[in-house]
Enzyme design. Sequence first.
Site, PDB file in Angstrom:
ATOM      1  N   LYS A  76       0.471   4.764  -1.820  1.00 12.98           N
ATOM      2  CA  LYS A  76       1.674   3.971  -1.537  1.00 12.98           C
ATOM      3  C   LYS A  76       1.799   2.705  -2.381  1.00 12.98           C
ATOM      4  O   LYS A  76       2.886   2.359  -2.815  1.00 12.98           O
ATOM      5  CB  LYS A  76       1.721   3.599  -0.057  1.00 12.98           C
ATOM      6  CG  LYS A  76       1.951   4.789   0.875  1.00 12.98           C
ATOM      7  CD  LYS A  76       2.115   4.288   2.298  1.00 12.98           C
ATOM      8  CE  LYS A  76       2.109   5.437   3.278  1.00 12.98           C
ATOM      9  NZ  LYS A  76       2.374   4.974   4.647  1.00 12.98           N
TER      10      LYS A  76
ATOM     11  N   ASP B 296       8.477   3.060   6.534  1.00  9.34           N
ATOM     12  CA  ASP B 296       7.508   2.905   7.628  1.00  9.34           C
ATOM     13  C   ASP B 296       7.957   1.862   8.658  1.00  9.34           C
ATOM     14  O   ASP B 296       7.837   2.082   9.862  1.00  9.34           O
ATOM     15  CB  ASP B 296       6.136   2.501   7.072  1.00  9.34           C
ATOM     16  CG  ASP B 296       5.394   3.663   6.433  1.00  9.34           C
ATOM     17  OD1 ASP B 296       5.663   4.826   6.803  1.00  9.34           O
ATOM     18  OD2 ASP B 296       4.543   3.412   5.566  1.00  9.34           O
TER      19      ASP B 296
END
Length: 282
Positions: free
Chosen positions: A72, A109
């Site tokens: 990420k 997220d």
Amino acid sequence: MPMLTGHTRLAGVIGWPIAHSRSPRLHNHWLARHGIDGAYVPLPVRPEGLPDAVRGLRAAGFAGFNATIPHKEALFALCDRLLEPALRAGAVNTVVFEASGAITGTNTDGAGYLASLRAEGVEPAAGPALLLGAGGAARAIAAALLDAGAPVTVTNRTLERAEALVEALPGLRVLPWGRREEGLADHALVVNTTSLGMSGGRALELSLDRAPAGMAVSDIVYVPRRTALLKAAEARGLRAVEGLGMLLHQAVPGFAAWFGATPEVDRDTYELVASDIPLDEA
Ligand code: ATR
């Protein structure tokens, strides 16, 4: 089986390891439900293979992909365009290949976490939030909570990491890890973003004796689904929000961007993915 033709739209999830990922099950369920000619595949990509993998997926005509551990943060530097949530989170979990070839990165997220709270009737900005942990997941969640208007306190075993998070997200307050239990009293929401409480791992030590009535307790650990923290919260009559909801809700924007339909996180979806995950620690 999905129908696969010469027109199949492709997406997937890159990670190392990737075998544990529940995302293929989730996305392929939505593809079948919407009758879309598409496929979503697990893609094992080693850290050193990331740049080649991104270029390769684009060259192979993928619509985009999700990224999980350990990619990420590294993906951030490989995108041509970063949307605000990725800039705030310092990480990218969702990539779209634009028709122009440009690589757009975002991070879903934090919004996924907020949506998982709201799905359980918890208003994220109802009061101050206490965040346990200061890693990548913590940053995305802290940013989303701040942006929703909640004051956020971060507490982390390694103080320097909590302080680094404040540098990235001004407005956060820091509480020493040793004082996390007394800190509960001043907060309406607590979220565990550490890896503590995961099946087979170390336990999170957090007595909820000082948790105020009405507090919401959430965990991003979702194996097991009912972590010891969530069970302790329930035992005290507090609201407990499972980490699985965040996993499901963070997937929605990517699916919509790649496949052109907005999927729903309903009971069936929840149960399909939950059925694969132990409810309690064995
Ligand atoms: P991610 O990016 O997925 O959030 P991470 O960066 O490895 O993962 O962060 C893990 C979090 O769990 C960190 O906040 C870490 O605390 P440190 O910054 O002190 O390492 C926390 N954590 C892991 N093991 C822990 C333990 N035994 N006690 C307390 N915190 C722990």
